[in-house]
Design an enzyme around this catalytic site. Sequence first.
Site, PDB file in Angstrom:
ATOM      1  N   SER A  31       0.848  -1.196   0.000  1.00 39.12           N
ATOM      2  CA  SER A  31       0.000   0.000   0.000  1.00 39.12           C
ATOM      3  C   SER A  31       0.880   1.241   0.000  1.00 39.12           C
ATOM      4  O   SER A  31       2.082   1.158   0.240  1.00 39.12           O
ATOM      5  CB  SER A  31      -0.930   0.010   1.220  1.00 39.12           C
ATOM      6  OG  SER A  31      -0.228   0.466   2.367  1.00 39.12           O
ATOM      7  N   GLY A  32       0.264   2.380  -0.220  1.00 40.59           N
ATOM      8  CA  GLY A  32       0.999   3.635  -0.274  1.00 40.59           C
ATOM      9  C   GLY A  32       1.011   4.398   1.035  1.00 40.59           C
ATOM     10  O   GLY A  32       1.341   5.577   1.048  1.00 40.59           O
TER      11      GLY A  32
END
Length: 175
Positions: free
Chosen positions: A40-41
């Site tokens: 994920s970011g």
Amino acid sequence: MLRRALKVVLALALLGAVVVFVAQAFPGLVGADRALTVSSGSMEPAIPTGSVVFVDDVESSDVEERITEGDVITFVSGDNRLVTHRVVEKYTAETSVRFRTKGDNNDAADPEPVYRQQVVGEVLFSVPVLGYVIAFANTSHGFLLLVWGPVLALVFSELVSLYRAGTATRENDPE
């Protein structure tokens, strides 16, 4: 000259592929206990999506001494996922220690504190894009391209060199 440059590039590609796979498969070689792919970011820009983080395991008894505010840790969340976030606050009581964590790219801190038993380890360093490369390499097309491609190209290049050397020798050999 062009052939020599091509051989160097192919050899470096093969070496790079080997180093990537070995480091990820055997994180101890780079001083880590495990290598995990970031999916994920939440930690961008410090740790982009698709990076591989190299984590040094921390024993539960050592968490209080080793982990401080600002460290990036990997922990087991309440829903049993591995999460890598930064420690933004550390609470120490007589019998317990807990951490408030937050992804660098998140607006708010994580809703639940992280207790010492949940801490897996401290992130030593990360390598951007490596997770994507590993995921691609784990496909049949990726394995062919990233591993067998450079190997076959080097073998072909050597065979061509041997053929040319043999041809040149025969042309210069008076019978």
